[in-house]
Structure formats: structure tokens, C-alpha cells
Design a protein around this motif. Structure first.
Motif, PDB file in Angstrom:
ATOM      1  N   MET A   1       0.843  -1.193   0.000  1.00  0.00           N
ATOM      2  CA  MET A   1       0.000   0.000   0.000  1.00  0.00           C
ATOM      3  C   MET A   1       0.881   1.247   0.000  1.00  0.00           C
ATOM      4  SD  MET A   1      -2.961   1.109   2.770  1.00  0.00           S
ATOM      5  CE  MET A   1      -3.865  -0.422   2.550  1.00  0.00           C
ATOM      6  N   GLN A   2       0.574   2.208  -0.869  1.00  0.00           N
ATOM      7  CA  GLN A   2       1.337   3.440  -0.942  1.00  0.00           C
ATOM      8  C   GLN A   2       1.079   4.300   0.293  1.00  0.00           C
ATOM      9  OE1 GLN A   2       3.584   4.217  -3.420  1.00  0.00           O
ATOM     10  NE2 GLN A   2       3.189   2.095  -4.028  1.00  0.00           N
ATOM     11  N   ARG A   3       2.068   5.164   0.609  1.00  0.00           N
ATOM     12  CA  ARG A   3       1.970   5.980   1.813  1.00  0.00           C
ATOM     13  C   ARG A   3       0.704   6.832   1.823  1.00  0.00           C
ATOM     14  NH1 ARG A   3       7.003   9.495   3.624  1.00  0.00           N
ATOM     15  NH2 ARG A   3       7.822   7.389   3.537  1.00  0.00           N
ATOM     16  N   TYR A   4       0.384   7.456   0.712  1.00  0.00           N
ATOM     17  CA  TYR A   4      -0.797   8.310   0.681  1.00  0.00           C
ATOM     18  C   TYR A   4      -2.056   7.489   0.969  1.00  0.00           C
ATOM     19  CZ  TYR A   4      -4.296  11.645  -0.874  1.00  0.00           C
ATOM     20  OH  TYR A   4      -5.384  12.485  -0.919  1.00  0.00           O
ATOM     21  N   ASP A   5      -2.114   6.266   0.450  1.00  0.00           N
ATOM     22  CA  ASP A   5      -3.266   5.397   0.698  1.00  0.00           C
ATOM     23  C   ASP A   5      -3.349   5.014   2.174  1.00  0.00           C
ATOM     24  OD1 ASP A   5      -4.027   5.423  -1.986  1.00  0.00           O
ATOM     25  OD2 ASP A   5      -2.701   3.737  -2.468  1.00  0.00           O
ATOM     26  N   ILE A   6      -2.176   4.807   2.784  1.00  0.00           N
ATOM     27  CA  ILE A   6      -2.145   4.489   4.216  1.00  0.00           C
ATOM     28  C   ILE A   6      -2.701   5.652   5.029  1.00  0.00           C
ATOM     29  CG2 ILE A   6      -0.642   4.015   6.191  1.00  0.00           C
ATOM     30  CD1 ILE A   6       1.257   2.587   4.231  1.00  0.00           C
ATOM     31  N   LEU A   7      -2.248   6.852   4.698  1.00  0.00           N
ATOM     32  CA  LEU A   7      -2.712   8.035   5.421  1.00  0.00           C
ATOM     33  C   LEU A   7      -4.213   8.234   5.253  1.00  0.00           C
ATOM     34  CD1 LEU A   7       0.235  10.460   4.554  1.00  0.00           C
ATOM     35  CD2 LEU A   7      -0.191   9.320   6.731  1.00  0.00           C
ATOM     36  N   LYS A   8      -4.706   8.011   4.053  1.00  0.00           N
ATOM     37  CA  LYS A   8      -6.148   8.112   3.814  1.00  0.00           C
ATOM     38  C   LYS A   8      -6.911   7.089   4.651  1.00  0.00           C
ATOM     39  CE  LYS A   8      -8.096  10.050   0.756  1.00  0.00           C
ATOM     40  NZ  LYS A   8      -8.894  11.298   0.713  1.00  0.00           N
ATOM     41  N   LYS A   9      -6.359   5.880   4.738  1.00  0.00           N
ATOM     42  CA  LYS A   9      -7.006   4.811   5.504  1.00  0.00           C
ATOM     43  C   LYS A   9      -7.050   5.169   6.990  1.00  0.00           C
ATOM     44  CE  LYS A   9      -6.635  -0.191   6.355  1.00  0.00           C
ATOM     45  NZ  LYS A   9      -6.495  -0.131   7.828  1.00  0.00           N
ATOM     46  N   ILE A  10      -5.927   5.662   7.525  1.00  0.00           N
ATOM     47  CA  ILE A  10      -5.871   6.035   8.928  1.00  0.00           C
ATOM     48  C   ILE A  10      -6.824   7.197   9.209  1.00  0.00           C
ATOM     49  CG2 ILE A  10      -4.392   7.021  10.724  1.00  0.00           C
ATOM     50  CD1 ILE A  10      -2.073   5.418   9.533  1.00  0.00           C
ATOM     51  N   ALA A  11      -6.860   8.178   8.306  1.00  0.00           N
ATOM     52  CA  ALA A  11      -7.769   9.315   8.480  1.00  0.00           C
ATOM     53  C   ALA A  11      -9.223   8.860   8.478  1.00  0.00           C
ATOM     54  CB  ALA A  11      -7.516  10.348   7.384  1.00  0.00           C
ATOM     55  N   ALA A  12      -9.548   7.904   7.591  1.00  0.00           N
ATOM     56  CA  ALA A  12     -10.917   7.385   7.518  1.00  0.00           C
ATOM     57  C   ALA A  12     -11.292   6.673   8.815  1.00  0.00           C
ATOM     58  CB  ALA A  12     -11.049   6.444   6.323  1.00  0.00           C
ATOM     59  N   GLU A  13     -10.348   5.927   9.393  1.00  0.00           N
ATOM     60  CA  GLU A  13     -10.606   5.257  10.676  1.00  0.00           C
ATOM     61  C   GLU A  13     -10.917   6.281  11.754  1.00  0.00           C
ATOM     62  OE1 GLU A  13      -7.508   1.522   9.891  1.00  0.00           O
ATOM     63  OE2 GLU A  13      -7.061   3.062  11.394  1.00  0.00           O
ATOM     64  N   LEU A  14     -10.136   7.350  11.789  1.00  0.00           N
ATOM     65  CA  LEU A  14     -10.346   8.391  12.794  1.00  0.00           C
ATOM     66  C   LEU A  14     -11.700   9.058  12.614  1.00  0.00           C
ATOM     67  CD1 LEU A  14      -6.785   9.982  12.830  1.00  0.00           C
ATOM     68  CD2 LEU A  14      -7.876   8.744  14.710  1.00  0.00           C
ATOM     69  N   GLU A  15     -12.072   9.287  11.374  1.00  0.00           N
ATOM     70  CA  GLU A  15     -13.363   9.918  11.109  1.00  0.00           C
ATOM     71  C   GLU A  15     -14.526   9.068  11.603  1.00  0.00           C
ATOM     72  OE1 GLU A  15     -13.253  10.634   6.948  1.00  0.00           O
ATOM     73  OE2 GLU A  15     -11.927  12.377   7.113  1.00  0.00           O
ATOM     74  N   HIS A  16     -14.286   7.749  11.714  1.00  0.00           N
ATOM     75  CA  HIS A  16     -15.318   6.842  12.237  1.00  0.00           C
ATOM     76  C   HIS A  16     -15.129   6.582  13.736  1.00  0.00           C
ATOM     77  CE1 HIS A  16     -15.774   5.965   7.908  1.00  0.00           C
ATOM     78  NE2 HIS A  16     -17.028   5.669   8.237  1.00  0.00           N
ATOM     79  N   GLY A  17     -14.241   7.365  14.370  1.00  0.00           N
ATOM     80  CA  GLY A  17     -14.038   7.247  15.809  1.00  0.00           C
ATOM     81  C   GLY A  17     -13.193   6.073  16.233  1.00  0.00           C
ATOM     82  N   GLU A  18     -12.438   5.486  15.315  1.00  0.00           N
ATOM     83  CA  GLU A  18     -11.626   4.316  15.632  1.00  0.00           C
ATOM     84  C   GLU A  18     -10.259   4.745  16.151  1.00  0.00           C
ATOM     85  OE1 GLU A  18     -11.477   1.496  12.391  1.00  0.00           O
ATOM     86  OE2 GLU A  18     -13.524   1.966  11.807  1.00  0.00           O
ATOM     87  N   VAL A  19     -10.199   5.092  17.416  1.00  0.00           N
ATOM     88  CA  VAL A  19      -8.938   5.449  18.056  1.00  0.00           C
ATOM     89  C   VAL A  19      -8.967   4.923  19.483  1.00  0.00           C
ATOM     90  CG1 VAL A  19      -9.863   7.709  18.703  1.00  0.00           C
ATOM     91  CG2 VAL A  19      -7.402   7.355  18.700  1.00  0.00           C
ATOM     92  N   ASN A  20      -7.869   4.297  19.890  1.00  0.00           N
ATOM     93  CA  ASN A  20      -7.777   3.725  21.231  1.00  0.00           C
ATOM     94  C   ASN A  20      -6.918   4.620  22.117  1.00  0.00           C
ATOM     95  OD1 ASN A  20      -9.282   1.362  20.620  1.00  0.00           O
ATOM     96  ND2 ASN A  20      -7.474   0.488  19.631  1.00  0.00           N
ATOM     97  N   PHE A  21      -7.362   4.810  23.366  1.00  0.00           N
ATOM     98  CA  PHE A  21      -6.615   5.628  24.302  1.00  0.00           C
ATOM     99  C   PHE A  21      -6.142   4.772  25.473  1.00  0.00           C
ATOM    100  CE2 PHE A  21      -9.465   8.758  22.293  1.00  0.00           C
ATOM    101  CZ  PHE A  21      -8.519   9.690  21.881  1.00  0.00           C
ATOM    102  N   SER A  22      -4.963   5.108  25.985  1.00  0.00           N
ATOM    103  CA  SER A  22      -4.437   4.417  27.156  1.00  0.00           C
ATOM    104  C   SER A  22      -5.200   4.868  28.395  1.00  0.00           C
ATOM    105  CB  SER A  22      -2.942   4.734  27.329  1.00  0.00           C
ATOM    106  OG  SER A  22      -2.771   6.122  27.539  1.00  0.00           O
ATOM    107  N   THR A  23      -4.947   4.179  29.521  1.00  0.00           N
ATOM    108  CA  THR A  23      -5.668   4.492  30.755  1.00  0.00           C
ATOM    109  C   THR A  23      -5.424   5.929  31.193  1.00  0.00           C
ATOM    110  OG1 THR A  23      -5.522   2.185  31.462  1.00  0.00           O
ATOM    111  CG2 THR A  23      -5.999   3.824  33.160  1.00  0.00           C
ATOM    112  N   ASN A  24      -4.148   6.375  31.169  1.00  0.00           N
ATOM    113  CA  ASN A  24      -3.890   7.740  31.627  1.00  0.00           C
ATOM    114  C   ASN A  24      -4.491   8.777  30.685  1.00  0.00           C
ATOM    115  OD1 ASN A  24      -2.067   7.102  29.619  1.00  0.00           O
ATOM    116  ND2 ASN A  24      -0.364   8.247  30.532  1.00  0.00           N
ATOM    117  N   ALA A  25      -4.571   8.458  29.395  1.00  0.00           N
ATOM    118  CA  ALA A  25      -5.210   9.382  28.452  1.00  0.00           C
ATOM    119  C   ALA A  25      -6.709   9.460  28.721  1.00  0.00           C
ATOM    120  CB  ALA A  25      -4.944   8.952  27.021  1.00  0.00           C
ATOM    121  N   LEU A  26      -7.320   8.343  29.072  1.00  0.00           N
ATOM    122  CA  LEU A  26      -8.748   8.340  29.379  1.00  0.00           C
ATOM    123  C   LEU A  26      -9.048   9.200  30.607  1.00  0.00           C
ATOM    124  CD1 LEU A  26      -9.653   4.589  28.737  1.00  0.00           C
ATOM    125  CD2 LEU A  26     -10.408   6.568  27.394  1.00  0.00           C
TER     126      LEU A  26
END
Length: 277
Positions: A1-26
Motif C-alpha cells: 500500500m502506498q503511503r498516501y493510501d495508508i494516510l487516507k485509511k488512517i484518516a478514515a478510521e479516525l473519522e469513524h471514531g476508531e482510536v484507542n486511548f491508554s488508561t492515563n489518556a482516558l
């Protein structure tokens, strides 16, 4: 996968709320939500801070910095520190914990990159606070907050680099042109960063500094350029950027910018030390 495609994929995940936080971040996010409530009591905020040792230490350290405690009389407890700082600066410290916690690197190389990125971030946040207070005459707390979160997408991509080998290995200029915009906007939205701060960070991404600096974006970009520690996400080869402290000598009234920064060295030093996590 090309870098730009990776960045688009990660951005799309974030837009759907797919991000994990550690205990101290929570815990830090919970604190942010609590102090946004106008009915939040200082005792409630103090309890939340005490639940996260790292945040507790940073709150006390910042309250003891020369910028907030010029008398030098030591503050040794969280509640007194909260009273000294106020809720608005607590938001910045909570954001610092969340930002730093986003990067959970596995390799020694990634750990080193994350450590250097946070060192850069701490300097930018401290410088932005001083520049806002003494140069652009904007809200220092907002400027510090903008400095803390201005590289948040970098921390997140460092945490994802193990999944995508080579993502941040080279060609950081391409990252600046695509990654910050694609991932940064999505992540800032997930964290509900105020639009005024997002717009300031956009100015920093574009890299166009107005002379004289007047806006929050100018404040942030100037702090970024004056920071003595470069972001590892910039391929600079050790060559100072145009507009760094070596070449900036902007006349502001009867003083120059560099003279103002020289007078503020103690404040910047103590704020930077307090923000180190």
C-alpha cells in the motif's frame, strides 16, 4: 500500500471514531470533559487529577514554574496547584497527557522519535505561551494549548508505524504535505479541539508567517520556528530554517523579538521543564 493510501485509511478510521486511548489518556479526557462543565467544582477536578500520577506531577510542576510562581514559594499539593493555575491551564495539561499517550511505539527507533517530538512540542508550547503574552497579546492559555496539540498527528502516526513499516522512515516533506492535513484534521476533530485552534494549526502546516505576527496561527508558527529542538518529522539535515532564531530580528515597538525572548528565558525554561512528560 502506498503511503498516501495508508494516510487516507488512517484518516478514515479516525473519522469513524476508531482510536484507542491508554488508561492515563482516558483519565485526562475525563478531566477535560469535567472542567468544561461550568458547574465543575475544584475538588472534583483535584480528585480526577490525583487519579493520574503523571498528570498530578505535571500540574504541580507547572504551578511551580516562574511563569506562574514568580515568588518561588514551593507549591507541594495538587489542590493548591489547581487554584494557582485555574481550569483553563488544566485543559492544556490534560491535552499534553492525551497527546503524549497517543504514541505507544514498540521499537527503540520509534521511542526515540516520540521522545524528540515531545521535546519539540514542549518547547513550542512554552514559547507560544510567552509570545502570546508579550508579543501578539493573545490568550496565553490558548496559545499553549495550540502548541501542545500542533504535532498530535505525528504522535499518532508514530504509534501506527509498526503496522505500516516504512511509513515515517524517509521523505518527511511528503508527510508534511499530506499526513498532517489528512490525519491531523481527523484527529483534532475526534478530540473536539476548538476550531480557532485548528485554524492556527493549519497556519503552522502551511508555514506562512505574517510579519508582524498578530494571529494565533502566527504565534504558533513563530514558536515552532524559534524552538531549539526540531521536530523529527522534518527532514532538515541540521540546517536552520529560514526565519529561525538565528535570523529573526523583528522590530516590535522599542524592543526586538529576540530581546523579548531573551528576557523571557527563565519563563520558557521553567514552562518547558514542567511540560516534559
Amino acid at each position: 500500500m502506498q503511503r498516501y493510501d495508508i494516510l487516507k485509511k488512517i484518516a478514515a478510521e479516525l473519522e469513524h471514531g476508531e482510536v484507542n486511548f491508554s488508561t492515563n489518556a482516558l483519565v485526562a479526557l475525563k478531566l477535560q470533559n469535567a472542567i468544561n462543565d461550568p458547574d465543575c467544582h475544584i475538588d472534583q477536578a483535584t480528585r480526577l487529577i490525583k487519579a493520574e500520577p503523571l498528570l498530578s506531577a505535571r500540574v504541580v510542576a507547572l504551578a511551580n514554574s516562574t511563569a506562574f510562581n514568580p515568588s518561588g514559594r514551593p507549591i507541594t499539593d495538587v489542590r493548591t496547584a489547581v487554584l494557582r493555575l485555574g481550569f483553563r491551564y488544566l485543559r492544556s495539561l490534560a491535552a499534553a497527557v492525551v497527546t503524549r499517550a497517543l504514541a505507544s511505539p514498540l521499537s527503540a527507533q520509534d521511542r526515540a522519535m516520540a521522545a524528540r517530538l515531545w521535546e519539540h512540542t514542549a518547547h513550542v508550547a512554552a514559547l507560544a505561551q510567552v509570545i502570546a503574552r508579550k508579543v501578539t497579546h493573545l490568550d496565553p492559555e490558548t496559545a499553549m494549548f495550540a502548541g501542545i496539540v500542533h504535532e498530535i498527528s505525528g504522535f499518532y502516526l508514530i504509534s501506527r508505524s509498526a503496522e505500516y513499516p516504512g511509513l515515517l522512515d524517509e521523505d518527511f516533506s511528503a508527510w508534511c504535505e499530506t499526513g498532517e492535513a489528512e490525519v491531523g484534521r481527523a484527529l483534532l476533530q475526534v478530540l473536539e479541539v476548538p476550531q480557532t485552534v485548528v485554524e492556527a494549526i493549519e497556519v503552522c502546516w502551511r508555514g506562512f508567517l505574517a510579519m508582524p505576527p498578530i494571529s494565533l496561527g502566527d504565534t504558533l508558527l513563530l514558536a515552532d520556528e524559534l524552538a531549539p529542538v526540531e521536530s523529527p518529522l522534518r527532514d532538515l539535515d541540521g540546517v536552520p530554517r529560514e526565519g529561525t532564531a538565528a535570523s529573526i530580528d523583528l522590530l516590535i515597538g522599542e524592543d526586538t523579538l529576540l530581546a523579548i525572548m531573551h528576557e523571557s528565558e527563565d519563563d520558557v525554561r521553567s514552562l518547558t521543564a514542567a511540560l516534559r512528560l
